[in-house]
Design an enzyme around this catalytic site. Structure first.
Site, PDB file in Angstrom:
ATOM      1  N   HIS A 101       4.218   3.252  -1.926  1.00  0.00           N
ATOM      2  CA  HIS A 101       4.506   4.186  -2.981  1.00  0.00           C
ATOM      3  C   HIS A 101       3.324   4.345  -3.810  1.00  0.00           C
ATOM      4  CE1 HIS A 101       8.723   3.387  -1.873  1.00  0.00           C
ATOM      5  NE2 HIS A 101       9.239   4.222  -2.740  1.00  0.00           N
ATOM      6  N   HIS A 159       8.655  -4.721  -4.860  1.00  0.00           N
ATOM      7  CA  HIS A 159       7.600  -5.422  -4.533  1.00  0.00           C
ATOM      8  C   HIS A 159       6.989  -6.448  -5.257  1.00  0.00           C
ATOM      9  CE1 HIS A 159       5.777  -2.791  -1.287  1.00  0.00           C
ATOM     10  NE2 HIS A 159       6.290  -1.729  -1.916  1.00  0.00           N
ATOM     11  N   ASP A 186       1.330  -6.719  -4.810  1.00  0.00           N
ATOM     12  CA  ASP A 186       1.607  -5.695  -3.842  1.00  0.00           C
ATOM     13  C   ASP A 186       0.791  -4.426  -4.836  1.00  0.00           C
ATOM     14  OD1 ASP A 186       2.604  -7.381  -2.057  1.00  0.00           O
ATOM     15  OD2 ASP A 186       4.702  -6.700  -2.619  1.00  0.00           O
TER      16      ASP A 186
END
Length: 292
Positions: A183, A224, A228
């Protein structure tokens, strides 16, 4: 004195300008369509590897210790959609902006911008594939915890099953493809490009603010680990900057704008005595746009 009907003239001029911009974009697309096609095809390759990571996922009863989880409260189950909504709005807004050169003058070309954006994405996604395929972390999301039905998927029984990507499952309940956040990779690529080629300072600031909010919400939704998101925040800008330094060096002008044609094409056109599009100007013959 003769008076001109500006009301009748301006729409025709605008229509002609739009048609000319579209012709320019098609001309630029003709030498770059294969790069764009490969970049789009790589999204399928990325999907194959994220599905493979899901099959290799080793769930745990509790996520790993994470400082971000201690600092950011977890979103309720009914509010996890907020991060996806912000991501979708940002992504669609950015995609729409990339096509604005078709309607009004911009200092970049849609065809060239998409070529560059997809190149950045492919490099970042390749690094992402290497990262999450090297080390498998237990997913922090509730649907990835041990004991839940969606924490694992059955292993493939035939090689061709690896090539069939279950998009709905990957979007809704994927686990294992953690380092680094996909994302944030998409959004940071878009925000960096908008910062580079956009014209509205307030919109640029809003884009960065929205990206920061999205990063916090991703952690809050436990999609996440914090690492990350952090890795995405320095990897994507580094890749973007390095590639743009390379592209800028290839440009024959000192402009910091987006090149629109390959140098070789320009030299060939100039040698043949034909009008060429300047390396750093969109859709304008070099003879009509002097170097600054």
């Amino acid at each position: 004195m003769k008076h001109f009907n500006l009301t009748a003239y301006e729409p025709n001029a605008t229509a002609y300008s739009v048609r000319q911009r579209i012709r320019n974009e098609l001309l630029l697309l003709r030498s770059r369509w294969h790069i764009i096609l490969l970049g789009l095809a790589f999204q399928y390759v990325h999907g194959i590897f994220t599905q493979l990571a899901y099959r290799m996922h080793q769930p745990a009863a509790q996520p790993l210790h994470d400082v971000g989880f201690q600092l950011v409260p977890e979103l309720p189950a009914g509010a996890r959609w907020v991060s996806e909504a912000i991501f979708t709005v940002l992504l669609l807004s950015f995609i729409g902006w990339t096509f604005t050169p078709l309607l009004q003058h911009r200092n970049f070309s849609t065809a060239v911008l998409w070529t560059r954006l997809l190149t950045v994405l492919v490099v970042c996604q390749s690094l992402r594939i290497l990262s999450f395929s090297s080390t498998q972390l237990p997913g922090p999301a509730p649907h990835c915890h041990a004991g839940t039905a969606t924490a694992t998927v059955p292993p493939a029984t035939a090689w061709w099953q690896h090539l069939v990507v279950d998009v709905k499952r990957q979007v809704a309940t994927s686990c294992g493809d953690l380092i680094f956040s996909s994302h944030m990779t998409f959004i940071l690529t878009g925000v960096l490009a908008f910062t580079h080629y956009g014209s509205k300072r307030l919109a640029k600031a809003a884009g960065w603010a929205a990206a920061a909010v999205l990063a916090v919400l991703i952690i809050s939704a436990r999609k996440h680990y914090t690492v990350d998101v952090v890795i995405a925040w320095y990897t994507v800008p580094m890749v973007y900057t390095l590639l743009h330094v390379y592209w800028r060096q290839r440009c024959s002008s000192s402009y910091a704008l987006l090149p629109t044609t390959a140098d070789a094409e320009e030299r060939a056109a100039a040698a043949a005595g034909k009008a060429a599009v300047h390396c750093c100007v969109t859709g304008v013959p070099a003879s009509n746009k002097p170097d600054l």
